[in-house]
Design a protein around this motif. Structure first.
Motif: not given
Lengths: 319, 289
Positions: A8-23, A29-41
């Motif tokens: 249901t909630f497909v495997e998502v990569a954990a957020p990258e730690r390194v600062a990404a270029p502006a582009a 951000l979206r990737r972080i938002a998608r990976a966050a839920p299990p960690y929040l719970f």
């Protein structure tokens, strides 16, 4: 068993730690938002464990190198390994380890042998009677440890206690070293028997009855079926109980020792955890207590690890 | 409802009579052994209540039935300690701990069952490994922290460190995994978020398991001794600690001690008698597997 986590909630990569270029900032951000839920719970539970289990574990490691009497006003002094050296020089320490081993051995009949016999016999008894027996064996588990300690102290009273008057003995159970150790083992065993019986019953219920049915079709006697099919399939359950006994025996008897014997007579019932308690809150030697705690932690951790490894190699699994 | 599935092995007709006789012997043996063991287990519990109901002058009597019945011991206990307040304190403490452990366990179990994520196994291990850390190792630092927070000798101080239990996480994870995956899928199709799926789909389906686990956690917390003994050193205001009031240097007052101990066990024993089937089922099925 159930299938692995649903898609249901497909495997998502954990957020990258390194600062990404502006582009790529928005997709990141979206990737972080998608990976966050299990960690929040998980966050509330992890935060609580962090503060109340792992932080104090780390503090205890530090404490074991300090000399401190637990008073916030008095300074703690760094003393290196001297707490550990002191510990091994103390006869109490090795004696407590030995007594804990005796305790563990004494408890094995209550956590392994009797529950297995009961579990196998219980298969022959059904209906209302089985429910009643089960409730009776389980009842001691529900008795608060201190209340259990109180009633046993009363039954073992040398003057008016039930045990001496029924057995016709005059033993002063709780004031003589040998009998006191026996008493602590029996009372602890009485407490945990119901739990162990329940675990064995759960294990037996999980064994597919087709195995024994086909074995008896092949002409196996009941004993052969038990010996060669049921017991091997029960081995994971039994090794779980063995692990619990090794790790928790001293823990289970702690309230009894603390209420009934206070570690005595002359230290005969002082097991490892009572010793820790005594160092910290009896003699207010926090450093010594922490050092002993670290040694027991490492020791029990190794025992658990070895046992889990052995279990993986030696037990049989139904699949 | 028996605890164990009874298996009826198939036999060839020729040895039917022998097997029947043999199986009757085994059944009788089963009754004798189980009944005897059950009696041995229950005697101390019976003796606890029997003593508490004897008249003060009969305390040392060995008659199996306390007669004449007397509530003198209960009256004396009531005069020495504040029983209603103790019952209330113990109840509040146990209920808060059980509720907290249920909620943190549900949230964590849901995370483990509904998603696949990078640190999944490591974080699961973080929960399980707490079983290796004995209470006596964490007690001094935790005691110091509660002292700083000013919550020593309060119920809050007893509750807060116990709000997360590895047992609840492990059991709820295995329950949550058995929820059909189509159900979660359907909820997502309806446009529900993860949070609302948990409360509107998962929890209603998990109700029996949650209730059984809740009762187990409540019983555990009610009987908890170590931590309250440490935190409430000065006030002793839960039942398990009040028992010490009757053990003194000038001898133990067995009557009121048994009465208070009896009261300390009563709610839990009643809870078990009423919910026996559910608790056992919940325990067996959530399967230490």
């Amino acid at each position: 068993m159930t299938v692995m986590a649903p898609e249901t909630f497909v495997e998502v990569a954990a957020p990258e730690r390194v600062a990404a270029p502006a582009a790529v900032a928005v997709p990141l951000l979206r990737r972080i938002a998608r990976a966050a839920p299990p960690y929040l719970f998980l966050a509330p539970g992890l935060a609580l464990l962090g503060v109340w289990v792992y932080r104090p574990l780390v503090t205890s490691i530090q404490l074991s190198f300090l000399s401190w009497n637990l008073l916030p006003t008095s300074p703690a002094k760094f003393v290196g390994f001297s707490n550990y050296e002191r510990l091994f020089a103390l006869p109490d320490f090795t004696a407590a380890l030995g007594r804990t081993a005796v305790l563990i051995l004494g408890l094995l009949p209550f956590t392994l042998v009797v529950p297995t016999v009961v579990g196998l016999l219980a298969r022959r008894v059904r209906g209302r009677a089985a429910t009643v027996y089960q409730a009776m064996v389980f009842a001691p588990l529900l008795v608060a440890p201190v209340a259990g300690a109180a009633v046993w102290q009363w039954m073992l009273d040398p003057r008016g206690g039930l045990v001496n008057r029924v057995l016709g003995t005059t033993t002063n159970w709780l004031q003589e070293p040998g009998p006191a150790q026996v008493a602590i083992i029996v009372i602890t065993g009485w407490h945990v028997l119901g739990f162990a019986t329940l675990v064995v019953a759960a294990g037996l219920a999980g064994i597919d009855s087709e195995y024994s049915a086909s074995a008896s079709l092949d002409g196996a006697t009941r004993w052969q079926t038990t010996r060669w099919i049921t017991l091997p399939l029960l081995s994971p359950t039994l090794s779980f109980l063995l692990l619990m006994t090794l790790l928790l025996a001293a823990q289970w008897s702690f309230p009894l020792v603390n209420t009934i014997t206070h570690g005595g007579p002359s230290g005969a019932t002082t097991n490892v955890y009572y010793l820790l308690w005594d160092y910290a809150f009896g003699s207010f030697d926090a450093g010594l207590g922490a050092a002993a705690g670290m040694i027991f932690f490492v020791l029990f951790g190794m025992v658990a690890l070895v046992l889990v490894r052995l279990t993986e190699r030696l037990t049989f699994h139904d699949s | 409802m028996t605890l164990i599935e009874v298996t009826t092995p198939a036999h060839t007709p020729s040895d039917g009579a022998v097997v029947l006789r043999e199986s009757r012997v085994r059944t009788v043996l089963g009754h004798v052994v189980l009944g005897g063991l059950g009696l041995l287990c229950i005697v101390p519990v019976y003796w606890l209540y029997a003593t508490s109901l004897r008249a003060p002058e009969d305390i040392y009597s060995l008659r199996p039935f306390p007669w004449p019945l007397s509530v003198a011991s209960y009256a004396e206990a009531r005069d020495t300690v504040d029983l209603p307040q103790l019952l209330l304190n113990t109840f509040v403490m146990a209920a808060l701990i059980a509720l907290g452990q249920l909620v943190t366990g549900l949230l964590a179990g849901y995370a483990f069952a509904a998603w696949r994520f990078r640190l999944q196994n490591t974080l699961y291990l973080v929960f399980v490994a707490t079983w290796l850390v004995p209470f006596q190792v964490t007690m001094v630092p935790n005691y110091a922290l509660l002292n700083q927070l000013g919550t020593l000798n309060t119920i809050t101080g007893v509750v807060i460190p116990n709000l997360c239990s590895a047992l609840a996480v492990i059991m709820l994870r295995s329950h949550l995994r058995s929820i059909p995956h189509e159900l979660l899928e359907a909820a997502r199709m309806d446009g529900r978020g993860a949070w609302s799926t948990l409360w509107t789909v998962v929890v209603p389906n998990l109700w029996p398991a949650l209730a059984a686990l809740g009762v187990l956690l409540f019983i555990n917390a009610w009987n908890e001794y170590f931590w309250p003994a440490l935190v409430l050193q000065r006030t002793n205001n839960v039942l398990q600690l009040a028992l010490h009031s009757f053990i003194g240097p000038e001898g133990t007052q067995w009557g009121p001690l048994m009465a208070t101990a009896g009261l300390a066990c009563l709610p839990v024993l009643l809870l078990y008698l009423i919910l026996q089937r559910r608790i056992v089922d919940g325990f067996v099925r959530s399967g230490l597997k």
